[in-house]
Design an enzyme around this catalytic site. Structure first.
Site, PDB file in Angstrom:
ATOM      1  N   SER A  21      -3.308  -6.524  -8.105  1.00  0.00           N
ATOM      2  CA  SER A  21      -4.644  -6.218  -8.636  1.00  0.00           C
ATOM      3  C   SER A  21      -5.107  -7.210  -9.719  1.00  0.00           C
ATOM      4  O   SER A  21      -6.285  -7.589  -9.729  1.00  0.00           O
ATOM      5  CB  SER A  21      -4.683  -4.786  -9.172  1.00  0.00           C
ATOM      6  OG  SER A  21      -4.509  -3.896  -8.098  1.00  0.00           O
ATOM      7  N   LYS A  71      -2.130   9.067  -9.840  1.00  0.00           N
ATOM      8  CA  LYS A  71      -3.456   9.261  -9.237  1.00  0.00           C
ATOM      9  C   LYS A  71      -3.937  10.720  -9.296  1.00  0.00           C
ATOM     10  O   LYS A  71      -5.131  10.974  -9.267  1.00  0.00           O
ATOM     11  CB  LYS A  71      -3.436   8.803  -7.770  1.00  0.00           C
ATOM     12  CG  LYS A  71      -3.449   7.292  -7.599  1.00  0.00           C
ATOM     13  CD  LYS A  71      -3.531   6.948  -6.117  1.00  0.00           C
ATOM     14  CE  LYS A  71      -3.682   5.449  -5.920  1.00  0.00           C
ATOM     15  NZ  LYS A  71      -4.070   5.107  -4.547  1.00  0.00           N
TER      16      LYS A  71
END
Ligand code: NAP
Length: 303
Positions: A21, A71
């Site tokens: 990322s 998450k």
């Protein structure tokens, strides 16, 4: 003194050493000529997500990605959740500024974009029917796939899972949050099957199958692919079919190799989904949507 970057972004998670990322978002900043930084923020354990996010906001972060294993954990601490997060049952993107701090999930729309870019028009029948799709798995990535494929117009989904009950729970969860008819219908009508039922699937069940998506970690840590999956790919493989592996790697993934050998016409790994979920997160934070070409080039250069 060095000037502070204008836009401060980060990724919260555990064991982030191999995350791509920072490379992807670094390329987005460069592509758009923006001054910014994207940090890996390793968090070993957190008992108070609200105060952790508050501290990150005070440090100047305006947006965060969230990855394994947080998450779901962050969700109760967020003052607002976008519909994408509610539907996915997980948050992969947090917008800190402007308030209220809001959780989103860009995995489903990122996968939908990745599949759209594959130009699968040659699979569409003269009646405009895309055919059906099979999803391997019942976790977060599989949920994203159910959402993505329904938004693209695939019907007659098949979910392949080690435990059929887990797949039914996933479909029921999505159904509860769904408001679009195509998603409701797909969740209600999906055919669930287990790996050991694969060989018994009749042509009626797989006849119009045009797309297979792997949303399990098979092939991520080693080359092992279950025999029943290899046999199934050999049974169904032809030029008209597409395989997308959400696992990604520098070399072709084990399942991509199996699909290629079985004669699938188009085969792709999960890098394009990764780039597209990142593009959509970047737009949420900055208002600007990168096209991602520079990120693709940089990822390829790392190969
Ligand atoms: P997850 O929530 O942990 O779900 C994993 C799923 O895979 C579960 O359904 C699990 O089934 C199944 N599974 C695990 N090991 C298996 C095996 N050996 N054989 C068959 N099924 C197995 O994980 P996730 O977040 O969905 O991620 C799944 C994969 O997608 C990971 O490799 C991840 O890196 C990748 N991914 C890629 C992207 C991208 O942008 N390209 C985004 C998200 C995820 P059980 O219930 O039977 O355990």
């Amino acid at each position: 003194m060095a000037k502070a970057p204008d836009i401060l972004l980060g990724l919260i998670g555990k064991s982030l050493g191999h995350s791509l990322s920072p490379v992807i978002h670094g390329a987005f900043f460069d592509e758009l000529g923006l001054s910014g930084r994207y940090d890996k923020i390793e968090i070993a354990q957190e008992d108070n997500w609200a105060s952790r996010i508050d501290r990150l906001a005070q440090d100047g972060y305006v947006g965060l990605n969230v990855t394994i294993p947080y998450k779901l954990d962050v969700m109760p601490a967020l003052p607002d959740l976008d519909k994408s997060a509610v539907l996915a049952g997980a948050v992969n993107t947090i917008r800190i500024d402007p308030e209220p701090v809001t959780g989103f999930n860009t995995d489903g729309s990122g996968l939908a974009e990745a599949i759209s870019k594959m130009n699968l028009d040659d699979q569409v029948s003269t009646s405009g029917d895309l055919g059906s799709a099979m999803i391997l798995g019942n976790g977060g990535a599989a949920r994203a796939a159910v959402i993505a494929l329904s938004s693209l117009g695939y019907k007659g989904l098949k979910v392949l899972s080690r435990k059929s009950q887990s797949a039914q729970v996933m479909l029921g969860d999505i159904l509860n949050g769904a408001d679009r008819l195509s998603l409701k219908e797909n969740c209600s009508n999906a055919l669930v099957c287990t790996f050991d039922q694969l060989s018994g699937l009749d042509t009626g069940a797989i006849g119009d199958l045009s797309l297979v998506i792997n949303a399990t970690p098979i092939g991520q840590k080693d080359d092992f692919v279950p025999d029943e999956l290899v046999r199934f790919f050999e049974q169904i493989g032809d030029k008209k079919k597409t395989f997308v592996d959400l696992v990604y790697a520098k070399q072709p993934t084990p399942l991509c190799k199996v699909a290629q050998a079985a004669g699938f016409g188009k085969v792709e790994d999960g890098k394009e989904m990764l780039i597209n979920q990142a593009r959509l997160a970047f737009k949420i934070w900055t208002g600007q949507l990168p096209d991602g070409e520079l990120a693709r080039t940089r990822l390829n250069e790392m190969a």
